[in-house]
Write a protein that holds these residues in place. Structure first.
Motif, PDB file in Angstrom:
ATOM      1  N   CYS A 328      54.533  14.970   3.529  1.00  0.00           N
ATOM      2  CA  CYS A 328      53.549  15.225   4.580  1.00  0.00           C
ATOM      3  C   CYS A 328      53.611  14.099   5.614  1.00  0.00           C
ATOM      4  N   HIS A 329      53.606  14.461   6.883  1.00  0.00           N
ATOM      5  CA  HIS A 329      53.688  13.484   7.967  1.00  0.00           C
ATOM      6  C   HIS A 329      52.511  13.717   8.914  1.00  0.00           C
ATOM      7  N   LYS A 330      51.678  12.707   9.111  1.00  0.00           N
ATOM      8  CA  LYS A 330      50.471  12.853   9.925  1.00  0.00           C
ATOM      9  C   LYS A 330      50.674  12.266  11.323  1.00  0.00           C
ATOM     10  N   TYR A 331      50.083  12.939  12.269  1.00  0.00           N
ATOM     11  CA  TYR A 331      50.174  12.569  13.679  1.00  0.00           C
ATOM     12  C   TYR A 331      48.856  11.923  14.091  1.00  0.00           C
ATOM     13  N   GLU A 332      48.895  10.651  14.452  1.00  0.00           N
ATOM     14  CA  GLU A 332      47.685   9.922  14.799  1.00  0.00           C
ATOM     15  C   GLU A 332      47.282  10.217  16.246  1.00  0.00           C
ATOM     16  N   ASP A 333      46.089  10.769  16.434  1.00  0.00           N
ATOM     17  CA  ASP A 333      45.698  11.166  17.777  1.00  0.00           C
ATOM     18  C   ASP A 333      44.200  11.461  17.832  1.00  0.00           C
ATOM     19  N   ALA A 334      43.671  11.563  19.042  1.00  0.00           N
ATOM     20  CA  ALA A 334      42.286  11.982  19.301  1.00  0.00           C
ATOM     21  C   ALA A 334      42.242  12.488  20.736  1.00  0.00           C
ATOM     22  N   ILE A 335      41.104  13.043  21.139  1.00  0.00           N
ATOM     23  CA  ILE A 335      40.908  13.519  22.504  1.00  0.00           C
ATOM     24  C   ILE A 335      39.705  12.805  23.096  1.00  0.00           C
ATOM     25  N   GLU A 336      39.845  12.335  24.320  1.00  0.00           N
ATOM     26  CA  GLU A 336      38.733  11.735  25.038  1.00  0.00           C
ATOM     27  C   GLU A 336      38.704  12.315  26.451  1.00  0.00           C
ATOM     28  N   LEU A 337      37.544  12.799  26.869  1.00  0.00           N
ATOM     29  CA  LEU A 337      37.428  13.371  28.210  1.00  0.00           C
ATOM     30  C   LEU A 337      36.001  13.269  28.711  1.00  0.00           C
ATOM     31  N   SER A 338      35.835  13.410  30.019  1.00  0.00           N
ATOM     32  CA  SER A 338      34.511  13.394  30.629  1.00  0.00           C
ATOM     33  C   SER A 338      34.350  14.560  31.606  1.00  0.00           C
ATOM     34  N   GLU A 339      35.208  15.580  31.457  1.00  0.00           N
ATOM     35  CA  GLU A 339      35.137  16.783  32.280  1.00  0.00           C
ATOM     36  C   GLU A 339      34.828  17.977  31.393  1.00  0.00           C
ATOM     37  N   SER A 340      33.989  18.875  31.879  1.00  0.00           N
ATOM     38  CA  SER A 340      33.575  20.014  31.053  1.00  0.00           C
ATOM     39  C   SER A 340      34.549  21.177  31.112  1.00  0.00           C
ATOM     40  N   THR A 341      35.216  21.392  32.245  1.00  0.00           N
ATOM     41  CA  THR A 341      36.011  22.605  32.443  1.00  0.00           C
ATOM     42  C   THR A 341      37.120  22.783  31.412  1.00  0.00           C
ATOM     43  N   PRO A 342      37.967  21.778  31.142  1.00  0.00           N
ATOM     44  CA  PRO A 342      39.020  21.992  30.133  1.00  0.00           C
ATOM     45  C   PRO A 342      38.449  22.227  28.740  1.00  0.00           C
ATOM     46  N   LEU A 343      37.323  21.618  28.432  1.00  0.00           N
ATOM     47  CA  LEU A 343      36.691  21.820  27.134  1.00  0.00           C
ATOM     48  C   LEU A 343      36.149  23.241  27.010  1.00  0.00           C
ATOM     49  N   ILE A 344      35.517  23.734  28.073  1.00  0.00           N
ATOM     50  CA  ILE A 344      34.992  25.105  28.056  1.00  0.00           C
ATOM     51  C   ILE A 344      36.143  26.103  27.972  1.00  0.00           C
ATOM     52  N   SER A 345      37.238  25.855  28.682  1.00  0.00           N
ATOM     53  CA  SER A 345      38.413  26.729  28.593  1.00  0.00           C
ATOM     54  C   SER A 345      38.898  26.826  27.160  1.00  0.00           C
ATOM     55  N   TYR A 346      38.937  25.689  26.479  1.00  0.00           N
ATOM     56  CA  TYR A 346      39.355  25.666  25.076  1.00  0.00           C
ATOM     57  C   TYR A 346      38.404  26.501  24.226  1.00  0.00           C
ATOM     58  N   ILE A 347      37.112  26.284  24.411  1.00  0.00           N
ATOM     59  CA  ILE A 347      36.113  27.003  23.606  1.00  0.00           C
ATOM     60  C   ILE A 347      36.230  28.511  23.798  1.00  0.00           C
ATOM     61  N   LEU A 348      36.384  28.950  25.037  1.00  0.00           N
ATOM     62  CA  LEU A 348      36.474  30.388  25.313  1.00  0.00           C
ATOM     63  C   LEU A 348      37.780  30.991  24.802  1.00  0.00           C
ATOM     64  N   SER A 349      38.782  30.159  24.513  1.00  0.00           N
ATOM     65  CA  SER A 349      40.064  30.663  24.021  1.00  0.00           C
ATOM     66  C   SER A 349      40.085  30.837  22.509  1.00  0.00           C
ATOM     67  N   CYS A 350      39.026  30.429  21.819  1.00  0.00           N
ATOM     68  CA  CYS A 350      39.011  30.467  20.358  1.00  0.00           C
ATOM     69  C   CYS A 350      38.863  31.899  19.836  1.00  0.00           C
ATOM     70  N   HIS A 351      38.976  32.048  18.511  1.00  0.00           N
ATOM     71  CA  HIS A 351      39.073  33.368  17.900  1.00  0.00           C
ATOM     72  C   HIS A 351      37.737  33.932  17.424  1.00  0.00           C
ATOM     73  N   GLY A 352      36.651  33.234  17.705  1.00  0.00           N
ATOM     74  CA  GLY A 352      35.363  33.632  17.131  1.00  0.00           C
ATOM     75  C   GLY A 352      34.524  34.525  18.026  1.00  0.00           C
TER      76      GLY A 352
END
Length: 391
Positions: A328-352
């Protein structure tokens, strides 16, 4: 010298009221180019072009605060593209909702004609099932939803190497290899690494969606070593011992029958060849789930916890029955942002169910997310891949 228009002439030219022109001035959306000594507003053709943009975006469903954020005329093009995609998605959801209303009316009418009464619970169950099926069918028509998710990671991740570059590097491709990627989506693994692909490599990109593969082919371009095939990974249409490497990048947990898929992968691999499959951990993107559920506790971004089906915590145990020497190989990462639009785009693209629940409350949700991210928003990422050899 520019031509100057009075407020009345300007409003008439744009087919709006003078009150609208004054209101846009008060809201700092459209300031006049000049004023007379007496304080009367004067507008130019350049102001008219800006007004046309405002009116178009308003027609497309954006709020005035959204329009101001886009900084009309000199704004961030990607922000505008993302915002337009959000409005398109909301319009598509509204269209599907209207189709469901028509289905419900027809079903209820037919029940009354045939049976003289209506089983209301049965009708509600039918409507819910129809709605879910339509949502799933629109999810994979093309690569739009995948692209929204990729953009969030690409533009706001703290690890600047990028997942697709990191994963590709670890695959260690050699000239002459024959490779199969299952659930290749829009082909980003290859389009982002096209100059690194060794000579003589044959790569078959597969997906269950013909539309998504068409997007992949368009993004990758004309490269003869790439082939494209539409099929279900649970029934791979290739002979035994065909491939030197099979890749499943964030897709195994979507398979209805994971053991059957793994059996098929093992069958088409050459003896001693490798299978690389990536997945998430339980902590992955948890902050986004908390964000939407704090707004509405009924929102579910995925009908199942994908990491429970195949995740970093249980993946090795599942793979042990089919492959050997699993690491198993893990990728070290996180997300940091202060804009709402890309986050909302992500949320609306989900499968729920989020789109159905947010459809009539989008302005409130947009304001809510704006407030949550304005001082910075941190998102945990738990991602990696397993690699093992054919037993």
């Amino acid at each position: 010298m520019p031509t100057y228009y009075t407020s009345g002439e300007f409003a008439k030219k744009a087919h709006v009221s003078i009150r609208t022109i004054r209101y846009y001035d008060q809201k700092n959306l459209l300031k006049p180019t000049a004023h007379t000594k007496g304080g009367a507003r004067r507008y130019t053709d350049r102001d008219f072009a800006k007004l046309q943009q405002i009116l178009l975006l308003k027609y497309l469903g954006f709020s005035l605060s959204d329009i101001r954020e886009m900084t009309i005329g000199s704004g961030d093009q990607q922000l505008l593209l993302d915002s337009l995609q959000i409005q398109k998605r909301l319009a598509e959801e509204r269209l599907e909702e209207m189709k469901n209303v028509i289905t419900a009316i027809d079903s209820t009418r037919d029940a009354l004609k045939d049976e003289g009464k209506v089983d209301w619970q049965k009708m509600l169950d039918l409507i819910h099932l129809t709605s879910m099926n339509q949502s799933l069918s629109t999810q994979y028509q093309n690569a739009t939803n995948i692209s929204a998710r990729i953009r969030l990671h690409r533009d706001y991740s703290t690890n600047k190497e990028g997942w697709f570059h990191w994963l590709y590097k670890h695959l260690d491709l050699k000239p002459g290899m024959k490779i199969l990627e299952l659930g290749a989506g829009n082909g980003t693994l290859w389009s982002q690494n096209i100059d690194r692909v060794p000579n003589g490599v044959t790569i078959v990109l597969s997906d269950i969606s013909e539309g998504i593969l068409a997007d992949a082919k368009n993004d990758i371009g004309d490269h003869p070593q790439f082939q494209y095939a539409v099929f279900d990974a649970q029934k791979i249409p290739f002979a035994e011992d065909t491939f030197d490497l099979v890749i499943a990048n964030h897709m195994l947990f979507y398979c209805d029958d994971i053991p059957q898929t793994l059996s098929e992968v093992r069958r088409v691999l050459k003896p001693g060849a490798s299978f690389a499959c990536s997945t998430y951990s339980k902590k992955h993107m948890r902050e986004i789930t908390d964000l939407v559920q704090n707004f509405n506790s009924n929102i579910v971004l995925s009908s199942v916890n994908l990491y429970d089906r195949f995740g970093l915590e249980n993946g090795k145990q599942i793979l042990n029955s089919y492959f050997k020497d699993i690491t198993c190989h893990k990728y070290e990462d996180a997300i940091e942002l202060s804009e709402s639009t890309p986050l909302i785009s992500y949320i609306l693209s989900c499968h729920g169910n989020q789109n159905a629940l947010l459809l009539d409350h989008y302005p409130d949700f947009k304001h809510y997310v704006d407030q949550k991210v304005k001082d910075g928003f941190y998102i945990t990422k738990g991602v990696g891949y397993f690699i093992g050899k054919k037993v």
